[in-house]
Enzyme design. Sequence first.
Site, PDB file in Angstrom:
ATOM      1  N   LYS A  44       0.866  -1.178   0.000  1.00  0.00           N
ATOM      2  CA  LYS A  44       0.000   0.000   0.000  1.00  0.00           C
ATOM      3  C   LYS A  44       0.903   1.229   0.000  1.00  0.00           C
ATOM      4  CE  LYS A  44      -3.753   2.175   2.682  1.00  0.00           C
ATOM      5  NZ  LYS A  44      -4.634   2.060   3.866  1.00  0.00           N
ATOM      6  N   SER A  54      -9.528   2.298   2.809  1.00  0.00           N
ATOM      7  CA  SER A  54      -8.618   3.006   1.944  1.00  0.00           C
ATOM      8  C   SER A  54      -7.622   2.098   1.218  1.00  0.00           C
ATOM      9  CB  SER A  54      -7.831   4.032   2.769  1.00  0.00           C
ATOM     10  OG  SER A  54      -7.052   3.398   3.759  1.00  0.00           O
ATOM     11  N   SER A  80      -9.756  -0.051   7.145  1.00  0.00           N
ATOM     12  CA  SER A  80      -9.218  -0.044   5.779  1.00  0.00           C
ATOM     13  C   SER A  80      -8.516  -1.306   5.306  1.00  0.00           C
ATOM     14  CB  SER A  80      -8.271   1.139   5.602  1.00  0.00           C
ATOM     15  OG  SER A  80      -9.029   2.309   5.441  1.00  0.00           O
TER      16      SER A  80
HETATM   17  N1  GLN Z   1     -13.027   4.732   6.282  1.00  0.00           N
HETATM   18  C1  GLN Z   1     -12.326   5.202   7.427  1.00  0.00           C
HETATM   19  C2  GLN Z   1     -11.886   6.630   7.223  1.00  0.00           C
HETATM   20  O1  GLN Z   1     -12.186   7.177   6.224  1.00  0.00           O
HETATM   21  C3  GLN Z   1     -11.177   4.308   7.762  1.00  0.00           C
HETATM   22  C4  GLN Z   1      -9.942   4.579   6.993  1.00  0.00           C
HETATM   23  C5  GLN Z   1      -8.797   3.708   7.402  1.00  0.00           C
HETATM   24  O2  GLN Z   1      -8.968   2.712   8.101  1.00  0.00           O
HETATM   25  N2  GLN Z   1      -7.615   4.102   6.975  1.00  0.00           N
HETATM   26  O3  GLN Z   1     -11.249   7.202   8.028  1.00  0.00           O
END
Ligand code: GLN
Length: 510
Positions: A81, A156, A180
């Site tokens: 990532k 993400s 994420s």
């Molecule tokens: N969807 C969540 C956010 O927008 C989690 C994102 C994540 O876990 N990096 O913050």
Amino acid sequence: MTNTSELHDLTVAQLAIRLREREVSAVETAQHFLARAKTHASLGAFLDINEEVTLTQARAADARLAKGTANALEGIPVAHKDIFVTRDFVSTAGSRMLAGYRSPFDATVVAKLAEQGVVTLGKLNCDEFAMGSANENSAFGNVKNPWNLTCTPGGSSGGSAAAVAARLAPAATGTDTGGSIRQPASFCGITGIKPTYGRASRYGMVAFASSLDQAGPMARSAQDCALLLSAMCGPDLDRDSTSLDVPAEDFSLRLNDSIKGLRIGVPLEWWGSGVQTEWFPEMPAQRSEGVDISVQLAIESALKEYEKLGAKLVPISLPRTELSIPVYYIIAPAEASSNLSRFDGVKFGHRAQQYTDLTDMYKKTRAEGFGDEVKRRIMIGAYVLSHGYYDAYYLQAQKIRRMIADDFQQAFKQCDVIAGPVAPTVAWKLGEKSDDPVANYLADIFTLPASLAGLPGMSVPAGFGEGGMPVGLQLIGNYFSEAKLLNMAHRLQQATDFHSRKPPTLAEGL
Ligand code: GLN
């Protein structure tokens, strides 16, 4: 001799055997995956590829394999990532702010995997600074879901999930701040685990919300996740102040344990009426709106598999589940507003071309470098931390965060592991929620509680829902119970084949 055209259908565990037996070389393997990444470039999964670097690493792996000094993951290609910094690849965190940025060092997780012989395939698309649930906040374009190219892969870690599902990499790294790893794994029909907060080093992971960020593997099977997680975890006390002094563990050892008698907690607040009347007729009716019926059915059938394997379902309560959304969306932006202050046009990345003075340079740099969602969160974060609002929002959120963690400890008095959906729906259409940040936030309801409590959680393919899209079962355990979660996931994967199904968009031979 392994037919190289089938290499991408092998799991990490199978590929490791072929490499060790010298049936295929690390260079052939790397070349095969690099070619696939090119063929499937339109998925939008990769942000950076450097064939020379990858092949040099593969040649070194082959040399060790030939000498008999191979490490556990020798020659296995993994893509990272793009939130992990890497010396040999561009590191952007999905942001224009870091376009073209080269880090002078590798993130600890990247270095640890390399020590075990992993060959880096490249960097994977993600939401800007990991903020998002649909990978649509990336400055470098969205990623498509291999199961349906008009749908989001989740976020993400959307690039990671799409790459693994489309067999562009046998495994990938991801990070999970509020879901994420688990949500994109669920949306793309793969397996992903977020360990206990502090088990994997955050050193070299571009910080979003430091008290929540955690790295983990995303692969097709629980067995593969166990192999990768064993290499990723371990203390990094000198470089990450929240790293735990807990030795690395071989998470593969207990995969085949029996789960007879295991108590699986079913949070009634997360559930629809179906499961309740069938399993717990004595319980009062609960709210169930919001969870798609097709998701509910897939989760129920996974629970039935567990019953067949000898596990016992017990009703539990996580009464503050709904509060985890406002709590998370106060704490995460607060931490983000502080972490992102370092992007000032001086230390890293982008700097505005034209400005009148220092303040103007800061303003223009940040206005140009950050996307809308990042700006929104910086503003929310600065607001909830400001004098006069700190007590009302930030402090209050911290108190409720503690209560959410306590609720889990109450629940773990009655059960060994908690099971439920990862997300209320299957992957939605690209663009469907892109103008509605709150709709994105609400979809995080089932992943946020474990994040706020720092608990390990995973997503395991549990079937298919609306439109034939994958559904993930979420398993949450108490601190340091990763081996138990992986054991449960592995047992389900021995009884079902959801994790090994191929997205229909991968035409024959592709
Ligand atoms: N969807 C969540 C956010 O927008 C989690 C994102 C994540 O876990 N990096 O913050």
